[in-house]
Design a protein around this motif. Structure first.
Motif, mmCIF file in Angstrom:
data_model
loop_
_atom_site.group_PDB
_atom_site.id
_atom_site.type_symbol
_atom_site.label_atom_id
_atom_site.label_comp_id
_atom_site.label_asym_id
_atom_site.label_seq_id
_atom_site.Cartn_x
_atom_site.Cartn_y
_atom_site.Cartn_z
ATOM 1 N N LEU A 101 7.160 -26.661 -25.966
ATOM 2 C CA LEU A 101 6.956 -26.707 -27.411
ATOM 3 C C LEU A 101 6.020 -27.844 -27.792
ATOM 4 O O LEU A 101 5.130 -27.683 -28.627
ATOM 5 C CB LEU A 101 8.298 -26.869 -28.134
ATOM 6 N N VAL A 102 6.202 -28.995 -27.172
ATOM 7 C CA VAL A 102 5.332 -30.144 -27.438
ATOM 8 C C VAL A 102 3.899 -29.814 -27.026
ATOM 9 O O VAL A 102 2.954 -30.114 -27.761
ATOM 10 C CB VAL A 102 5.857 -31.411 -26.717
ATOM 11 N N GLN A 103 3.748 -29.198 -25.873
ATOM 12 C CA GLN A 103 2.408 -28.799 -25.417
ATOM 13 C C GLN A 103 1.753 -27.876 -26.452
ATOM 14 O O GLN A 103 0.592 -28.046 -26.812
ATOM 15 C CB GLN A 103 2.495 -28.076 -24.061
ATOM 16 N N MET A 120 9.610 -23.364 -35.730
ATOM 17 C CA MET A 120 11.042 -23.100 -35.936
ATOM 18 C C MET A 120 11.850 -23.489 -34.694
ATOM 19 O O MET A 120 12.935 -24.061 -34.819
ATOM 20 C CB MET A 120 11.270 -21.623 -36.291
ATOM 21 N N LEU A 121 11.343 -23.181 -33.522
ATOM 22 C CA LEU A 121 12.025 -23.576 -32.286
ATOM 23 C C LEU A 121 12.088 -25.098 -32.166
ATOM 24 O O LEU A 121 13.104 -25.646 -31.729
ATOM 25 C CB LEU A 121 11.330 -22.976 -31.063
ATOM 26 N N TRP A 122 11.012 -25.786 -32.548
ATOM 27 C CA TRP A 122 10.985 -27.252 -32.503
ATOM 28 C C TRP A 122 12.054 -27.826 -33.437
ATOM 29 O O TRP A 122 12.804 -28.722 -33.058
ATOM 30 C CB TRP A 122 9.594 -27.754 -32.870
ATOM 31 N N LEU A 123 12.125 -27.319 -34.652
ATOM 32 C CA LEU A 123 13.131 -27.795 -35.612
ATOM 33 C C LEU A 123 14.545 -27.486 -35.131
ATOM 34 O O LEU A 123 15.456 -28.315 -35.268
ATOM 35 C CB LEU A 123 12.885 -27.183 -36.990
ATOM 36 N N LEU A 124 14.738 -26.319 -34.565
ATOM 37 C CA LEU A 124 16.042 -25.948 -34.019
ATOM 38 C C LEU A 124 16.437 -26.882 -32.880
ATOM 39 O O LEU A 124 17.570 -27.364 -32.817
ATOM 40 C CB LEU A 124 16.016 -24.493 -33.528
#
Length: 171
Positions: A101-103, A120-124
């Motif tokens: 996700l960071v990449q 959304m995945l990052w926030l989750l």
């Protein structure tokens, strides 16, 4: 080793606590080293190698200072080894999930190119990380979950602000 991974996974799934880990200095050292490595890898897309390592060392020092402080202030310092092992082990596992996700976030040229699913995945994942830290703190301090959530959020905000102040990102 697979038993330890299962315990850390169970901690991340809120099914186990720091008390389920062995109180081992060797395990603590290995866990802190893995946390340092993952923290460095998470910082590399946005910073040069040495700065990424400095950020990771700062993050690790803050984690140790945070855990030591809250456990000392509440008279639970004997739980430091297992609490740090739980925080660093869970942080390592969640950090591994965060790497792609960071990449993806850093590959986007601007905020308009960040895809909604990635955001959304990052926030989750950030929310899940806060809940896991609160879960560990709840067990380590023997407090109710809302108090542990408050402590986890406070720690996270202070750590983020301090790291951002110490290591501003070049635009």
């Amino acid at each position: 080793m697979s038993r330890l991974l299962t315990i850390w996974l169970d901690i991340c799934l809120l099914r186990a606590g720091p008390q389920d880990l062995p109180a081992s200095q060797v395990l603590l050292g290995l866990t802190l080293a893995s946390y340092l490595l993952i923290s460095t890898l998470l910082s590399l897309p946005g910073y040069p190698g040495l700065t990424a390592l400095q950020i990771a060392v700062t993050d690790l020092a803050l984690l140790i200072a945070f855990a030591g402080s809250v456990l000392y202030l509440t008279g639970n310092i004997a739980r430091l080894n297992q609490t740090l092992s739980a925080l660093a082990g869970a942080g390592t596992l969640l950090g591994l999930l965060a790497l792609p996700l960071v990449q993806s976030l850093y590959q986007a040229q601007d905020s308009e190119q960040v895809s909604l699913p990635v955001l959304m995945l990052w926030l989750l994942l950030m929310g899940w990380n806060l809940l896991v830290v609160a879960h560990i703190i709840r067990h380590a301090l023997s407090v109710i979950l809302p108090i542990a959530v408050l402590i986890a959020v406070l720690y996270t905000l202070v750590a983020m602000q301090l790291i951002t102040a110490l290591f501003p990102q070049a635009s």
